[in-house]
Structures are given as C-alpha cells and as structure tokens.
Design a protein around this motif. Sequence first.
Motif, PDB file in Angstrom:
ATOM      1  N   ARG A   1       0.837  -1.207   0.000  1.00 47.37           N
ATOM      2  CA  ARG A   1       0.000   0.000   0.000  1.00 47.37           C
ATOM      3  C   ARG A   1       0.868   1.252   0.000  1.00 47.37           C
ATOM      4  N   GLU A   2       1.947   1.212   0.789  1.00 44.08           N
ATOM      5  CA  GLU A   2       2.801   2.393   0.900  1.00 44.08           C
ATOM      6  C   GLU A   2       3.404   2.765  -0.449  1.00 44.08           C
ATOM      7  N   LEU A   3       3.908   1.775  -1.169  1.00 41.02           N
ATOM      8  CA  LEU A   3       4.504   2.057  -2.471  1.00 41.02           C
ATOM      9  C   LEU A   3       3.448   2.541  -3.456  1.00 41.02           C
ATOM     10  N   ALA A   4       2.260   1.950  -3.416  1.00 41.72           N
ATOM     11  CA  ALA A   4       1.195   2.382  -4.317  1.00 41.72           C
ATOM     12  C   ALA A   4       0.862   3.853  -4.096  1.00 41.72           C
TER      13      ALA A   4
ATOM     14  N   THR B   1       1.404   9.692  -5.726  1.00 48.45           N
ATOM     15  CA  THR B   1       1.975  11.019  -5.475  1.00 48.45           C
ATOM     16  C   THR B   1       2.927  11.426  -6.589  1.00 48.45           C
ATOM     17  N   GLU B   2       3.754  10.476  -7.061  1.00 49.35           N
ATOM     18  CA  GLU B   2       4.701  10.789  -8.127  1.00 49.35           C
ATOM     19  C   GLU B   2       3.980  11.087  -9.438  1.00 49.35           C
TER      20      GLU B   2
ATOM     21  N   ASP C   1       5.562  -3.278 -10.788  1.00 44.92           N
ATOM     22  CA  ASP C   1       6.638  -2.573 -10.094  1.00 44.92           C
ATOM     23  C   ASP C   1       7.125  -3.428  -8.928  1.00 44.92           C
ATOM     24  N   GLU C   2       8.438  -3.638  -8.863  1.00 48.06           N
ATOM     25  CA  GLU C   2       9.051  -4.490  -7.835  1.00 48.06           C
ATOM     26  C   GLU C   2       8.453  -5.893  -7.879  1.00 48.06           C
ATOM     27  N   ALA C   3       8.545  -6.491  -9.072  1.00 45.00           N
ATOM     28  CA  ALA C   3       7.955  -7.813  -9.287  1.00 45.00           C
ATOM     29  C   ALA C   3       8.537  -8.864  -8.359  1.00 45.00           C
ATOM     30  N   ASP C   4       9.833  -8.813  -8.124  1.00 46.79           N
ATOM     31  CA  ASP C   4      10.438  -9.817  -7.241  1.00 46.79           C
ATOM     32  C   ASP C   4       9.877  -9.731  -5.830  1.00 46.79           C
ATOM     33  N   GLU C   5       9.617  -8.523  -5.364  1.00 44.45           N
ATOM     34  CA  GLU C   5       9.060  -8.347  -4.023  1.00 44.45           C
ATOM     35  C   GLU C   5       7.632  -8.894  -3.956  1.00 44.45           C
TER      36      GLU C   5
END
Length: 263
Positions: free
Chosen positions: A77-80, A85-86, A148-152
């Motif tokens: 959620r934080e990255l989303a 914002t970006e 975004d950040e598929a490995d994570e």
Amino acid sequence: MTEQTTFESLELEAHLLDRLDALNYEFATPVQAMAIPPAIEGKDVLATARTGTGKTAAFVLPILQTHRAGVIICPTRELALQVVTEIERLSGLDNIATALIGGASMKKQIQQLNEWPDAILVATPGRICDHMERGNVDLSQYDVLVLDEADEMLNMGFQDAIDEILETASEDRNTWLYSATMPKAVAKIASNYMKDPVEVTCGTKNQAAITVEHEYYLIDNRDRYRTLRRIVDSCPGIYAIIFCRTRAETQNVAERLMADGYN
C-alpha cells in the motif's frame, strides 16, 4: 545512453518538460534514459533496477506522454500511494490516478472509479483482484500494465494474483516489468507474458544491495529543522524519507517544508 541524457533529448511533450523543469529535473537517470524511449514506442520493457534509481518516472512519464490507459501494480500500500503522489507531481494534475489498495474503503474506491474513469490505476495485487471479481475493473480496457518491484511481489506470495492479472489483461497491452533482481520466477513471468521485451539493466542482475554511506549529525533540538533545510538545499533533486518521532511532529515538519516551497 549515458547518465547525462537530458529529458529534452527523450522528446517528451512540452508540458512534461515544463513540469520536469519546475521540479529541477534536467538529466535522466540511466534507467529512465534506457526505458522511456522503447516504452513510448509501444514496446514491452523488462527492467532490472533497484529502488532509488528513478524507476517510477521511467514508467510514469511514458504513460503521461502517450495518454494510454495504464494500470500499475505495486507490492505494498505504501509504495502504491508513493506512485500516486509521483504521478501527480510529474503531471501537475490532481485526480489523475486512483489507488486501489487494501485497508482502505472499497466503497470510496468504487466511487473514484466511477468519477474518474480515465484515471491511471495504481493497485496492490490482492485489492485489484477483488475489484476484478466484483466487476468494478475490466483490465482488458487498459493498454499498459506495469509490474513494479515484481520480485518483491513474488516474495510476498502474490504469484497467483499476478497470474490472474496478466491472464485477464488485454492481449494487445504493453507490459513493463520492473524488478530489483531477476530470479527465475520473475524471468518466467517475462517469458510467459511479455512480447519481445527490451531489456534494461542498471547495475548487475541479482546484485546485492549497494554499499550505503551513512552520515549523522548531533543537532540541538531547536536547530533540527534549519539543519534539515540546509541538507536538502545542498542536494538538489534529492529523494528522501524523513522519519519523525511522533505523528504530530511528522505533520509539522511536512507542513513547514511545503510552506517553505519544498515539494
């Protein structure tokens, strides 16, 4: 391309260049320089790039440039919310992106989907699958799908959700996959779901995290904000996360920075 590639040389639209100039962005980072052109050309992009390399702008700017309907999938959620914002920062527009994340009101998200049908969707895997099952989101209507950040996401156990998303999305879409590392599971996703992707590598595939240099300063409490401003002013274009002791202090620092013209 080199680290000194200008955004102007990437042939971005004038309003995006004006916005980047207002944000004091002149030169593209390596991942931006290598990934933006093929993305704008309508090619799939498979990028290995760590957090902090400017990868968010590498996929946001092509979406804004081409005005294509985009869905961005993030592991947390934080990255989303950071990506939303970006998008707003780079576009200079409000309500251009909708966050579909867990822990937030489903009713409000449905309302936003109805009010802003052309918004870029930024979602976590579980929540967007919920919306898909309820008929709130039709991924076949979107032209660009970003992982975004598929490995994570795979490390967090979202393999089934990612497969569902990719299998439901339009067959004519472009897929842009960003990952800090390229383990076999991520490479398999690329092999199964991407069409002749342009490979972009910043650093070495599966490279461990780079060595980080740490500095600290002993500052009197009354001088902390002034010192923070001096550090920010001495590092133009800095990306930073500022941690504070309390929620109230966090709000206070954020309001003071915005009042002083820092975005």
